[in-house]
Motif scaffolding. Structure first.
Motif, PDB file in Angstrom:
ATOM      1  N   LEU A 289       0.822  -1.211   0.000  1.00 55.52           N
ATOM      2  CA  LEU A 289       0.000   0.000   0.000  1.00 55.52           C
ATOM      3  C   LEU A 289       0.854   1.258   0.000  1.00 55.52           C
ATOM      4  CD1 LEU A 289      -2.948  -0.924   2.394  1.00 55.52           C
ATOM      5  CD2 LEU A 289      -2.838  -1.060  -0.092  1.00 55.52           C
ATOM      6  N   SER A 290       2.107   1.140   0.468  1.00 57.58           N
ATOM      7  CA  SER A 290       2.985   2.312   0.464  1.00 57.58           C
ATOM      8  C   SER A 290       3.284   2.770  -0.965  1.00 57.58           C
ATOM      9  CB  SER A 290       4.297   1.992   1.193  1.00 57.58           C
ATOM     10  OG  SER A 290       5.006   0.963   0.518  1.00 57.58           O
ATOM     11  N   GLU A 291       3.151   1.839  -1.938  1.00 52.89           N
ATOM     12  CA  GLU A 291       3.397   2.188  -3.333  1.00 52.89           C
ATOM     13  C   GLU A 291       2.347   3.154  -3.881  1.00 52.89           C
ATOM     14  OE1 GLU A 291       4.360  -1.227  -5.921  1.00 52.89           O
ATOM     15  OE2 GLU A 291       4.547  -2.376  -4.065  1.00 52.89           O
ATOM     16  N   LEU A 292       1.213   3.236  -3.211  1.00 52.29           N
ATOM     17  CA  LEU A 292       0.165   4.177  -3.619  1.00 52.29           C
ATOM     18  C   LEU A 292       0.664   5.618  -3.549  1.00 52.29           C
ATOM     19  CD1 LEU A 292      -2.839   2.584  -1.701  1.00 52.29           C
ATOM     20  CD2 LEU A 292      -2.592   2.639  -4.175  1.00 52.29           C
ATOM     21  N   PHE A 293       1.694   5.847  -2.769  1.00 53.60           N
ATOM     22  CA  PHE A 293       2.175   7.218  -2.542  1.00 53.60           C
ATOM     23  C   PHE A 293       3.455   7.538  -3.311  1.00 53.60           C
ATOM     24  CE2 PHE A 293      -0.156   5.715   1.169  1.00 53.60           C
ATOM     25  CZ  PHE A 293      -1.151   6.690   1.261  1.00 53.60           C
ATOM     26  N   THR A 294       3.798   6.705  -4.286  1.00 53.69           N
ATOM     27  CA  THR A 294       5.029   6.927  -5.045  1.00 53.69           C
ATOM     28  C   THR A 294       4.772   7.770  -6.292  1.00 53.69           C
ATOM     29  OG1 THR A 294       4.714   4.836  -6.220  1.00 53.69           O
ATOM     30  CG2 THR A 294       6.071   4.779  -4.236  1.00 53.69           C
ATOM     31  N   GLY A 295       5.868   8.360  -6.804  1.00 57.30           N
ATOM     32  CA  GLY A 295       5.780   9.185  -8.012  1.00 57.30           C
ATOM     33  C   GLY A 295       6.570   8.550  -9.139  1.00 57.30           C
ATOM     34  N   ASN A 300       2.078   6.883  -9.404  1.00 56.05           N
ATOM     35  CA  ASN A 300       1.010   6.161  -8.701  1.00 56.05           C
ATOM     36  C   ASN A 300       0.125   7.080  -7.863  1.00 56.05           C
ATOM     37  OD1 ASN A 300       1.590   3.628  -9.686  1.00 56.05           O
ATOM     38  ND2 ASN A 300       2.987   3.104  -8.020  1.00 56.05           N
ATOM     39  N   PHE A 301       0.765   7.965  -7.082  1.00 51.79           N
ATOM     40  CA  PHE A 301      -0.026   8.808  -6.181  1.00 51.79           C
ATOM     41  C   PHE A 301      -0.988   9.704  -6.960  1.00 51.79           C
ATOM     42  CE2 PHE A 301      -0.681  12.759  -3.768  1.00 51.79           C
ATOM     43  CZ  PHE A 301      -1.345  12.231  -2.665  1.00 51.79           C
ATOM     44  N   ARG A 302      -0.489  10.347  -8.014  1.00 51.86           N
ATOM     45  CA  ARG A 302      -1.331  11.237  -8.808  1.00 51.86           C
ATOM     46  C   ARG A 302      -2.515  10.466  -9.401  1.00 51.86           C
ATOM     47  NH1 ARG A 302      -0.517  15.952 -12.388  1.00 51.86           N
ATOM     48  NH2 ARG A 302       1.667  16.042 -11.772  1.00 51.86           N
ATOM     49  N   ARG A 303      -2.238   9.278  -9.899  1.00 49.73           N
ATOM     50  CA  ARG A 303      -3.274   8.513 -10.585  1.00 49.73           C
ATOM     51  C   ARG A 303      -4.320   7.973  -9.609  1.00 49.73           C
ATOM     52  NH1 ARG A 303       0.523   4.890 -14.499  1.00 49.73           N
ATOM     53  NH2 ARG A 303      -1.443   4.268 -15.491  1.00 49.73           N
ATOM     54  N   VAL A 304      -3.856   7.473  -8.473  1.00 54.45           N
ATOM     55  CA  VAL A 304      -4.797   6.989  -7.463  1.00 54.45           C
ATOM     56  C   VAL A 304      -5.635   8.153  -6.931  1.00 54.45           C
ATOM     57  CG1 VAL A 304      -5.007   5.948  -5.169  1.00 54.45           C
ATOM     58  CG2 VAL A 304      -3.391   5.001  -6.829  1.00 54.45           C
ATOM     59  N   ALA A 305      -4.984   9.306  -6.717  1.00 56.71           N
ATOM     60  CA  ALA A 305      -5.700  10.491  -6.223  1.00 56.71           C
ATOM     61  C   ALA A 305      -6.801  10.904  -7.196  1.00 56.71           C
ATOM     62  CB  ALA A 305      -4.726  11.648  -6.012  1.00 56.71           C
ATOM     63  N   LEU A 306      -6.539  10.829  -8.491  1.00 56.19           N
ATOM     64  CA  LEU A 306      -7.569  11.172  -9.492  1.00 56.19           C
ATOM     65  C   LEU A 306      -8.773  10.243  -9.370  1.00 56.19           C
ATOM     66  CD1 LEU A 306      -5.339  11.904 -12.626  1.00 56.19           C
ATOM     67  CD2 LEU A 306      -6.737  13.569 -11.386  1.00 56.19           C
ATOM     68  N   CYS A 312     -15.385  11.115  -5.288  1.00 57.78           N
ATOM     69  CA  CYS A 312     -15.865  12.139  -4.351  1.00 57.78           C
ATOM     70  C   CYS A 312     -16.724  13.154  -5.083  1.00 57.78           C
ATOM     71  CB  CYS A 312     -14.674  12.816  -3.678  1.00 57.78           C
ATOM     72  SG  CYS A 312     -15.038  14.431  -2.947  1.00 57.78           S
ATOM     73  N   PHE A 313     -16.239  13.619  -6.237  1.00 56.75           N
ATOM     74  CA  PHE A 313     -16.957  14.631  -7.013  1.00 56.75           C
ATOM     75  C   PHE A 313     -18.348  14.153  -7.415  1.00 56.75           C
ATOM     76  CE2 PHE A 313     -13.128  17.208  -8.850  1.00 56.75           C
ATOM     77  CZ  PHE A 313     -12.889  17.716  -7.583  1.00 56.75           C
ATOM     78  N   GLN A 314     -18.462  12.869  -7.778  1.00 56.99           N
ATOM     79  CA  GLN A 314     -19.773  12.377  -8.191  1.00 56.99           C
ATOM     80  C   GLN A 314     -20.803  12.573  -7.080  1.00 56.99           C
ATOM     81  OE1 GLN A 314     -20.990   8.239  -8.090  1.00 56.99           O
ATOM     82  NE2 GLN A 314     -21.372   8.282 -10.290  1.00 56.99           N
ATOM     83  N   TYR A 422     -13.594   5.864 -15.175  1.00 54.02           N
ATOM     84  CA  TYR A 422     -12.331   6.610 -15.129  1.00 54.02           C
ATOM     85  C   TYR A 422     -11.294   6.030 -14.163  1.00 54.02           C
ATOM     86  CZ  TYR A 422      -9.440  10.790 -15.789  1.00 54.02           C
ATOM     87  OH  TYR A 422      -8.415  11.652 -16.110  1.00 54.02           O
ATOM     88  N   PRO A 423     -11.657   5.663 -12.922  1.00 54.27           N
ATOM     89  CA  PRO A 423     -10.628   5.106 -12.020  1.00 54.27           C
ATOM     90  C   PRO A 423      -9.997   3.818 -12.549  1.00 54.27           C
ATOM     91  CG  PRO A 423     -12.547   5.805 -10.776  1.00 54.27           C
ATOM     92  CD  PRO A 423     -12.931   5.870 -12.226  1.00 54.27           C
ATOM     93  N   ALA A 424     -10.795   2.997 -13.248  1.00 55.30           N
ATOM     94  CA  ALA A 424     -10.254   1.751 -13.808  1.00 55.30           C
ATOM     95  C   ALA A 424      -9.313   2.032 -14.972  1.00 55.30           C
ATOM     96  CB  ALA A 424     -11.398   0.851 -14.272  1.00 55.30           C
ATOM     97  N   GLU A 425      -9.505   3.157 -15.661  1.00 50.92           N
ATOM     98  CA  GLU A 425      -8.676   3.508 -16.812  1.00 50.92           C
ATOM     99  C   GLU A 425      -7.385   4.220 -16.410  1.00 50.92           C
ATOM    100  OE1 GLU A 425     -11.500   4.384 -20.592  1.00 50.92           O
ATOM    101  OE2 GLU A 425     -11.427   5.969 -19.104  1.00 50.92           O
ATOM    102  N   ILE A 426      -7.460   5.050 -15.397  1.00 54.51           N
ATOM    103  CA  ILE A 426      -6.379   5.988 -15.119  1.00 54.51           C
ATOM    104  C   ILE A 426      -5.231   5.369 -14.337  1.00 54.51           C
ATOM    105  CG2 ILE A 426      -7.153   6.941 -12.892  1.00 54.51           C
ATOM    106  CD1 ILE A 426      -6.048   9.016 -15.937  1.00 54.51           C
ATOM    107  N   VAL A 427      -5.489   4.254 -13.640  1.00 60.07           N
ATOM    108  CA  VAL A 427      -4.486   3.667 -12.742  1.00 60.07           C
ATOM    109  C   VAL A 427      -3.805   2.473 -13.408  1.00 60.07           C
ATOM    110  CG1 VAL A 427      -4.112   2.627 -10.479  1.00 60.07           C
ATOM    111  CG2 VAL A 427      -5.833   4.403 -10.751  1.00 60.07           C
TER     112      VAL A 427
END
Length: 560
Positions: A289-295, A300-306, A312-314, A422-427
């Motif tokens: 899970l620490s890999e979620l915060f890598t660049g 990874n972090f940017r893509r997971v954040a998107l 959230c926006f929905q 989108y989340p399935a595509e972006i990550v």
């Protein structure tokens, strides 16, 4: 002679005789291919989302049904805290969904997409049985949490499964169909609730609509065994022969076909990039899970954040003010209970019809334009609802009722299916399981927040509630414009190249995603952008992707 030549070709491509036998054996086990396979896969994913939509909105009309209020007096008007307890009964379901989505962090990559979905259907069925048999407020609360856990597992697995099994040019449309089927589920429950509204002398008025959820769960569970596992997950799990066989079946071409081999190589490259072993099953490197915060190149972090932010926006658009409280909102406008139920059912039907528009636009117009279009329309609609709510006369109430339909239309086109696509595509592949779990958890967290505050908000600040959501919709528009890359027309592995190139050139991924010169995944140029070089067949018995040499410069990459 020809067989000998084919065998040599396989060796050159990294496929030895044993591997070929495994691919052939896996292919022989699959009875469905091509369009039939895609159709059945879409049917299962779609039924899963009908179940999601049905389950999400089933409480809308039941909250004010006389038999429901008789069994659960806590949600009826005479109770001093009825608004809060009513909201809690609806919103607690989202807590279960949140728990299910987070559970997928542990189970998703371990069990695979299919088994996780099957488990979700089983848990939902148990929850629906307990809900339908409830005789106390505490019992139905617990049952809704259980049902939510199953739905959380499904909603964090089904979109990834569909995306990983869909070709790039159809992926958007297929997942938008899932979005439409959410609204079909909502529509079905609204008409069923309305039909059973007349059974005012029996608890079947609310028990039957709740129990019908089980039907959809069983359809999904019993159809899953005829479908293959996702080729991306198979590759990640160290089962490349099965992955190649599935790609061949999905594209309805022999596994020796160039297009099939290109897709296979792109996925293999993505797995290699992310540190998984392709040649020794069971030795796939565990995702941390620490890999979620890598660049770096992977971003990874940017893509997971998107993925987390779009979910959230929905929810903060305010759609669930209507999804969960449609009947109550129409009653607030002075419309009687029968007409309110008819309008709520018509609202759901129109919602479904509007969602069909997105299916035809998503791959032609692209993701970004539709999100911005939806955000602008939703913002303006909320502003008008606030203005008309402050006037408070019969003419304003009629226009407000119409605007609830208008809001649904903008949301259906711009945001309904988008946040599952989108989340399935972006990550990237390695992070897709955990990222989908987190993004779905974000959806349910903000879903709970919105649903929980909606009842008390309307009770305390009335029409001003719409102003809050108008401001939130306005906030969404510039964020999408500046930070959300376009994914239309690109394979899931192509997005790895987009983010890596943006990192190397030190520009926004949005800018790179709109360019036409980004090399496709699997090509030599893409390998070098990703930081890999291919070892020739003369140097190795299998095609392995290795880190690029330290001496290579960014200029070399651009030249390539």
């Amino acid at each position: 002679m020809s067989n000998e030549k084919n065998e040599n070709n396989h060796r050159e491509d990294g496929l030895d005789s044993n591997f070929v036998d495994e691919v052939q054996a896996a292919s022989d086990c699959m009875k469905l291919r091509g369009r039939k396979l895609t159709a059945i896969l879409s049917f299962v994913a779609g039924t899963g989302f009908i179940l999601f939509g049905y389950d999400q909105g089933v409480m809308s009309a039941l909250l004010t049904a006389n038999q429901f209020e008789k069994v659960f007096p806590q949600v009826s008007a005479p109770h001093p805290n009825h608004a809060t307890l009513q909201s809690f009964l609806v919103a607690i379901y989202e807590i279960g969904c949140l728990a299910g989505a987070l559970l997928n962090l542990v189970l998703g990559d371990k069990f695979g997409r299919k088994r996780t979905i099957a488990l979700g259907c089983f848990i939902m069925s148990i929850g629906a049985i307990i809900q339908a048999a409830s005789f106390s407020y505490a019992q139905i609360i617990v049952a809704r949490i259980i049902t939510g856990v199953g739905n959380g597992l499904n909603t964090s697995s089904v979109p990834a499964y569909q995306a990983e099994c869909s070709p790039p040019h159809q992926r958007g449309s297929l997942i938008m169909i899932e979005g439409s089927l959410i609204t079909l589920g909502l529509t079905r429950h609204q008409w069923i609730d309305f039909a059973l509204f007349w059974a005012s002398g029996s608890s079947a008025q609310w028990r039957v609509p709740i129990a019908l959820q089980i039907l959809f769960a069983l359809i999904v569970a019993f159809t899953l065994p005829v479908l293959p596992e996702s080729p991306r997950w198979l590759m990640k799990a160290g089962r490349p022969a099965e992955a190649l066989a599935v790609i061949s079946a999905l594209e309805d071409k022999p596994y020796t076909d160039t297009a099939v081999r290109t897709t296979f190589h792109a996925i293999k490259e993505a797995v290699a990039l992310e540190g998984s072993s392709l040649h020794e099953p069971g030795l796939s490197k565990k995702t941390s899970l620490s890999e979620l915060f890598t660049g770096g190149r992977s971003q990874n972090f940017r893509r997971v954040a998107l993925g987390v932010i779009i979910q959230c926006f929905q929810q903060i658009t305010g759609i669930n003010l209507i999804t969960y409280y449609a009947t109550i909102l129409f009653e607030r406008l002075g419309i009687n209970d029968v007409k309110s139920r008819i309008l709520a059912a018509c609202n759901g039907t129109e919602y479904f019809l509007a969602s069909l528009v997105a299916i035809f636009l998503i791959d032609r117009v692209g993701r970004r334009k539709l999100m911005i279009f939806g955000g602008v329309g939703q913002c303006l609609t909320m502003v008008l609802l606030a203005v008309l709510g402050s006037i408070n006369n019969s003419a304003a109430d009629i226009v407000s009722a119409v605007l609830l339909f208008v809001f649904n239309s903008f949301f259906a086109v711009g945001w309904l299916g988008m946040t599952w696509l989108y989340p399935a595509e972006i990550v990237g592949l390695r992070m897709r399981g955990p990222a989908n779990a987190l993004s779905t958890a974000s959806n349910w967290t903000f879903n709970f927040l919105v649903v929980m505050i909606a009842g008390p908000a309307f009770q305390n600040i009335s029409w001003r509630t719409y102003i809050v959501f108008a401001a939130l919709n306005a906030f969404i528009i510039p964020i999408v414009y500046f930070f959300f890359p376009e994914t239309a027309g690109r394979s899931l592995e192509d997005m790895d190249v987009v983010f890596a190139l943006a990192y190397l050139e030190k520009v926004s991924p949005v800018t790179v995603s709109l360019r036409k010169d980004v090399p496709p995944a699997g090509s030599a140029a893409a390998e070098r952008i990703l930081g890999f070089q291919t070892v020739s067949a003369s140097e190795s018995n299998s095609e392995e992707v290795l880190p690029r040499e330290v001496g290579e410069t960014e200029g070399d990459l651009k030249e390539t």
